[in-house]
Design an enzyme around this catalytic site. Sequence first.
Site, mmCIF file in Angstrom:
data_model
loop_
_atom_site.group_PDB
_atom_site.id
_atom_site.type_symbol
_atom_site.label_atom_id
_atom_site.label_comp_id
_atom_site.label_asym_id
_atom_site.label_seq_id
_atom_site.Cartn_x
_atom_site.Cartn_y
_atom_site.Cartn_z
ATOM 1 N N ARG A 294 0.819 -1.202 0.000
ATOM 2 C CA ARG A 294 0.000 0.000 0.000
ATOM 3 C C ARG A 294 0.866 1.271 0.000
ATOM 4 O O ARG A 294 0.567 2.236 -0.696
ATOM 5 C CB ARG A 294 -0.883 -0.022 1.249
ATOM 6 C CG ARG A 294 -1.898 1.083 1.341
ATOM 7 C CD ARG A 294 -2.487 1.149 2.762
ATOM 8 N NE ARG A 294 -2.809 -0.164 3.288
ATOM 9 C CZ ARG A 294 -4.006 -0.718 3.254
ATOM 10 N NH1 ARG A 294 -5.010 -0.067 2.720
ATOM 11 N NH2 ARG A 294 -4.211 -1.911 3.776
ATOM 12 N N ARG A 331 -13.585 -1.456 -0.811
ATOM 13 C CA ARG A 331 -13.032 -1.284 0.531
ATOM 14 C C ARG A 331 -13.997 -0.594 1.499
ATOM 15 O O ARG A 331 -13.970 -0.875 2.700
ATOM 16 C CB ARG A 331 -11.696 -0.533 0.475
ATOM 17 C CG ARG A 331 -10.591 -1.334 -0.202
ATOM 18 C CD ARG A 331 -9.231 -0.647 -0.094
ATOM 19 N NE ARG A 331 -8.770 -0.597 1.277
ATOM 20 C CZ ARG A 331 -8.748 0.505 2.030
ATOM 21 N NH1 ARG A 331 -9.172 1.664 1.539
ATOM 22 N NH2 ARG A 331 -8.296 0.466 3.265
ATOM 23 N N TYR A 335 -14.690 -2.477 4.824
ATOM 24 C CA TYR A 335 -14.031 -1.956 6.021
ATOM 25 C C TYR A 335 -14.540 -0.587 6.487
ATOM 26 O O TYR A 335 -14.005 -0.045 7.444
ATOM 27 C CB TYR A 335 -12.522 -1.790 5.779
ATOM 28 C CG TYR A 335 -11.807 -2.929 5.145
ATOM 29 C CD1 TYR A 335 -11.919 -4.229 5.640
ATOM 30 C CD2 TYR A 335 -10.967 -2.726 4.058
ATOM 31 C CE1 TYR A 335 -11.229 -5.283 5.064
ATOM 32 C CE2 TYR A 335 -10.270 -3.772 3.467
ATOM 33 C CZ TYR A 335 -10.407 -5.049 3.966
ATOM 34 O OH TYR A 335 -9.718 -6.085 3.393
ATOM 35 N N CYS A 362 -26.552 -2.957 -8.036
ATOM 36 C CA CYS A 362 -27.866 -3.212 -7.451
ATOM 37 C C CYS A 362 -27.656 -3.818 -6.058
ATOM 38 O O CYS A 362 -27.858 -5.008 -5.823
ATOM 39 C CB CYS A 362 -28.654 -4.164 -8.353
ATOM 40 S SG CYS A 362 -30.381 -4.317 -7.905
#
Length: 432
Positions: A294, A331, A335, A362
Amino acid sequence: MFVSDCLKVNEKGHLTIGGCDTVELAKTYGTPVYVMDETTIRNACRAYKKSFDMYYGGNGMALFASKALNCLEICRIIKEEGLGLDVVSGGELYTALKAGFPAEKIHFHGNNKTSDEIRMALEAKVGRIVLDNLYELETVNQIAGEMGISADVSMRIKPGIDAHTHSFIRTGQIDSKFGFALETGEAMEAVKKVISYPHIILKEVHCHIGSQIFDIDPFVHAAEVMMDFIQDIRKQTGVTIECLNLGGGFGIQYTKEDTPKSYDSYMEKVSQAVKSKAKEYQLPIPYIYLEPGRSIVGEAGITLYRVGGIKEIPNIRTYVSVDGGMTDNPRYALYKSGYTCLIANKAAQPAAYKVTVAGKCCESGDLIQEDTMIAQPEVGDILAVLSTGAYNYSMSSNYNRIPKPPIVMIKEGQPREIVRRQSYEDLIRNDI
């Protein structure tokens, strides 16, 4: 103002990345689209290399955790910058090998590698296979024996450290699906088995305590615990472990509330802990690996969307719908991850409107961000979500049969596609 130095506002009041106008990028490549700045990626790689030189005398290497973003061009860039690679599946390994990445600088992780994946890794002669459980130990030894070779392995250890991140991304505590536990004695028993097996050579022990961590102390504690374990291994078996892999998990800035530490501050404190323990135990300082993912690509990337429907529910909230969503960024759904959002074509205007950014799936939970402040939205605006370089493309899906967006890389003000947009034909390619 922004989470990354590659982001600016030009004379038109538009957001730019790497010197390119994001509004023009959206016109050229369509939306949604991932956009990455190559200079930011390379600078992050070089910062890690510099820190290894400064605090370990070059006795170590960063392994890019490719689960954060894996494609041919990223593997090529990481190779050119001299880093190693951490892969967690046959697909990630295949991509790396197709990109010409040197296999000896690849570590193969995963908590349930298949026999085919293990054989693939051994045939490619990867630098390490990271053992996660006794089943893998048996399988690696058996396949290596059939091939008439010895496999260099690492062992993933749970050091018993809770890094206080989201429960889904904590991995160092005893209640984790990854690795061998120290507290129960499981780790030492597994080490003794590894040492006794004829086709396995134990080169390294590994730990990883979680993701998006801002506090340095848990990393220092993990290094101390692992050095204690290396000493225990020597005392109980006579084997001196050559390498220590301290994993990754370094936090980045998604919003102004995030306060990541510099690589140098992390490397300095952790190296002091490693050296102190080595001196205390009269151990050689091990070769150190880290697994940043990351922190290398996250802040280098943004996602651009086009605003569609705007739905104001009086005294409740205003939904701003975009042409992507949880298929290209799951994400928030997973989270409740915080992101910075802004209207790219109104980047100079004040963020005075509270909205919830909704995706097109949907699914009620298909949201990018709730109660976030942006400039007054209008249909057709380009909405930018920042710090999406990690775990967005790599976690994307075709839910609702939505094609995956392309990735555009910017280098010295020049954009190029490094991953093409999926077509509808791509979606049915494997249908029978």
